[in-house]
Design an enzyme around this catalytic site. Structure first.
Site, PDB file in Angstrom:
ATOM      1  N   CYS A 144       0.836  -1.201   0.000  1.00  0.00           N
ATOM      2  CA  CYS A 144       0.000   0.000   0.000  1.00  0.00           C
ATOM      3  C   CYS A 144       0.871   1.251   0.000  1.00  0.00           C
ATOM      4  O   CYS A 144       1.737   1.417   0.866  1.00  0.00           O
ATOM      5  CB  CYS A 144      -0.912  -0.003   1.229  1.00  0.00           C
ATOM      6  SG  CYS A 144      -1.916   1.493   1.382  1.00  0.00           S
ATOM      7  N   TYR A 154      -7.359   4.845  -9.587  1.00  0.00           N
ATOM      8  CA  TYR A 154      -7.124   3.944  -8.458  1.00  0.00           C
ATOM      9  C   TYR A 154      -8.046   2.727  -8.542  1.00  0.00           C
ATOM     10  O   TYR A 154      -7.630   1.585  -8.323  1.00  0.00           O
ATOM     11  CB  TYR A 154      -7.348   4.691  -7.148  1.00  0.00           C
ATOM     12  CG  TYR A 154      -7.205   3.830  -5.914  1.00  0.00           C
ATOM     13  CD1 TYR A 154      -5.957   3.362  -5.505  1.00  0.00           C
ATOM     14  CD2 TYR A 154      -8.325   3.493  -5.146  1.00  0.00           C
ATOM     15  CE1 TYR A 154      -5.817   2.568  -4.369  1.00  0.00           C
ATOM     16  CE2 TYR A 154      -8.193   2.712  -4.008  1.00  0.00           C
ATOM     17  CZ  TYR A 154      -6.941   2.252  -3.628  1.00  0.00           C
ATOM     18  OH  TYR A 154      -6.817   1.470  -2.505  1.00  0.00           O
ATOM     19  N   GLU A 160       1.124  -0.253  -7.004  1.00  0.00           N
ATOM     20  CA  GLU A 160       1.136   1.035  -6.306  1.00  0.00           C
ATOM     21  C   GLU A 160       2.578   1.405  -5.985  1.00  0.00           C
ATOM     22  O   GLU A 160       3.289   0.637  -5.342  1.00  0.00           O
ATOM     23  CB  GLU A 160       0.319   0.955  -5.018  1.00  0.00           C
ATOM     24  CG  GLU A 160      -1.155   0.687  -5.237  1.00  0.00           C
ATOM     25  CD  GLU A 160      -1.971   0.748  -3.954  1.00  0.00           C
ATOM     26  OE1 GLU A 160      -1.451   1.258  -2.938  1.00  0.00           O
ATOM     27  OE2 GLU A 160      -3.127   0.292  -3.968  1.00  0.00           O
ATOM     28  N   ASP A 179      -2.759  -7.445   2.309  1.00  0.00           N
ATOM     29  CA  ASP A 179      -3.114  -6.803   1.044  1.00  0.00           C
ATOM     30  C   ASP A 179      -2.706  -7.732  -0.096  1.00  0.00           C
ATOM     31  O   ASP A 179      -1.515  -7.968  -0.322  1.00  0.00           O
ATOM     32  CB  ASP A 179      -2.393  -5.456   0.896  1.00  0.00           C
ATOM     33  CG  ASP A 179      -2.874  -4.436   1.920  1.00  0.00           C
ATOM     34  OD1 ASP A 179      -4.068  -4.489   2.282  1.00  0.00           O
ATOM     35  OD2 ASP A 179      -2.073  -3.600   2.349  1.00  0.00           O
ATOM     36  N   TYR A 212      -0.117  -4.836  -5.262  1.00  0.00           N
ATOM     37  CA  TYR A 212       0.667  -4.757  -4.027  1.00  0.00           C
ATOM     38  C   TYR A 212       2.029  -5.432  -4.159  1.00  0.00           C
ATOM     39  O   TYR A 212       2.724  -5.618  -3.162  1.00  0.00           O
ATOM     40  CB  TYR A 212      -0.110  -5.387  -2.876  1.00  0.00           C
ATOM     41  CG  TYR A 212      -1.415  -4.693  -2.572  1.00  0.00           C
ATOM     42  CD1 TYR A 212      -1.444  -3.367  -2.150  1.00  0.00           C
ATOM     43  CD2 TYR A 212      -2.634  -5.363  -2.721  1.00  0.00           C
ATOM     44  CE1 TYR A 212      -2.641  -2.725  -1.884  1.00  0.00           C
ATOM     45  CE2 TYR A 212      -3.842  -4.729  -2.448  1.00  0.00           C
ATOM     46  CZ  TYR A 212      -3.837  -3.407  -2.030  1.00  0.00           C
ATOM     47  OH  TYR A 212      -5.026  -2.775  -1.763  1.00  0.00           O
ATOM     48  N   CYS A 224      -2.078   1.718   7.495  1.00  0.00           N
ATOM     49  CA  CYS A 224      -0.711   1.520   7.027  1.00  0.00           C
ATOM     50  C   CYS A 224      -0.351   0.062   7.238  1.00  0.00           C
ATOM     51  O   CYS A 224      -0.244  -0.396   8.383  1.00  0.00           O
ATOM     52  CB  CYS A 224       0.272   2.412   7.785  1.00  0.00           C
ATOM     53  SG  CYS A 224       2.003   2.104   7.336  1.00  0.00           S
ATOM     54  N   CYS A 262      19.550  -4.711   6.104  1.00  0.00           N
ATOM     55  CA  CYS A 262      20.126  -4.720   4.771  1.00  0.00           C
ATOM     56  C   CYS A 262      21.583  -4.288   4.824  1.00  0.00           C
ATOM     57  O   CYS A 262      21.890  -3.192   5.338  1.00  0.00           O
ATOM     58  CB  CYS A 262      19.345  -3.781   3.856  1.00  0.00           C
ATOM     59  SG  CYS A 262      20.005  -3.680   2.184  1.00  0.00           S
TER      60      CYS A 262
END
Length: 220
Positions: free
Chosen positions: A59, A90, A102, A137, A142, A205, A214
């Protein structure tokens, strides 16, 4: 999956082919072009020396907030990329029939934050092993992706993916499914989506990482 998801295809988890895509439209969407958080431009031209990268990590509301809060990022905007339908809405993207995901346009000052740091933020803020979903999602819109600008940027991104895969493997996690490809087109999302979580602090969210750090210092 509800009957609505079945009818609209909004949980579609397989990429369509170009001939299946919705027709879209030739007229670009008009937006204010002004970032609601910092007042900077969201549309070109950007100040001299700025670089751009387009990323997708689920998202786009939460993803954009993570980048506008990153030091050295000049501006951000949400939109659609990686598909076939020109200037999609959208609602069209959510059907899975445009091929787009997205995305967030990240405009950054390489003198203040280098590409490696932007990529570190990207990898650590979501789970890039989930294919056509991010958490709850589900759907091709996504999917994780990085759309690069220029050969040099593409090489750095490919090297970063390899480094992060080693880290994920060492942690017992799966294979990166992130799409890495040159940027063909970026379409701005509707105005109400831009900086959504600034305008709606209690909004949804779904962003969440793997907990695996990372490595930095990528070699190309």
């Amino acid at each position: 999956m509800s009957w609505f998801d079945d009818v609209t295809g909004r949980r579609k988890t397989a990429m369509i082919t170009p001939d299946q895509a919705l027709p879209g439209r030739t007229t670009p969407r008009r937006i204010s072009g002004i970032h609601a958080v910092n007042g900077h431009r969201m549309t070109p031209p950007f100040p001299a020396g700025m670089e751009t990268l387009v990323v997708a990590e689920g998202c786009f509301w939460g993803a954009e907030r993570g980048f506008w809060q990153t030091e050295g990022v000049y501006s951000t905007a949400v939109g659609y990329a990686g598909g076939y339908t020109p200037n999609p809405t959208y609602e069209e993207v959510c059907t899975g029939m445009t091929g787009h995901t997205e995305v967030v346009l990240v405009v950054f000052d390489p003198a203040a934050v280098d590409l490696e740091r932007i990529l570190q933020k990207f990898w650590e803020s979501h789970d890039p092993t989930q294919g056509m979903r991010q958490g709850n999602d589900v759907g091709s819109q996504y999917r994780s992706a990085i759309y690069t600008v220029g050969d040099d940027q593409h090489e750095v991104v490919a090297a970063s993916a390899e480094k992060y895969q080693h880290a994920l493997t060492s942690a017992g996690l799966g294979t990166i499914t992130t799409e890495i490809a040159p940027l063909k087109a970026f379409y701005y999302a509707e105005e109400y989506h831009q900086q959504y979580l600034h305008k709606n602090p209690g909004g949804y969210c779904g962003i969440g990482g793997t907990g695996v750090s990372c490595p930095t210092g990528f070699s190309v």
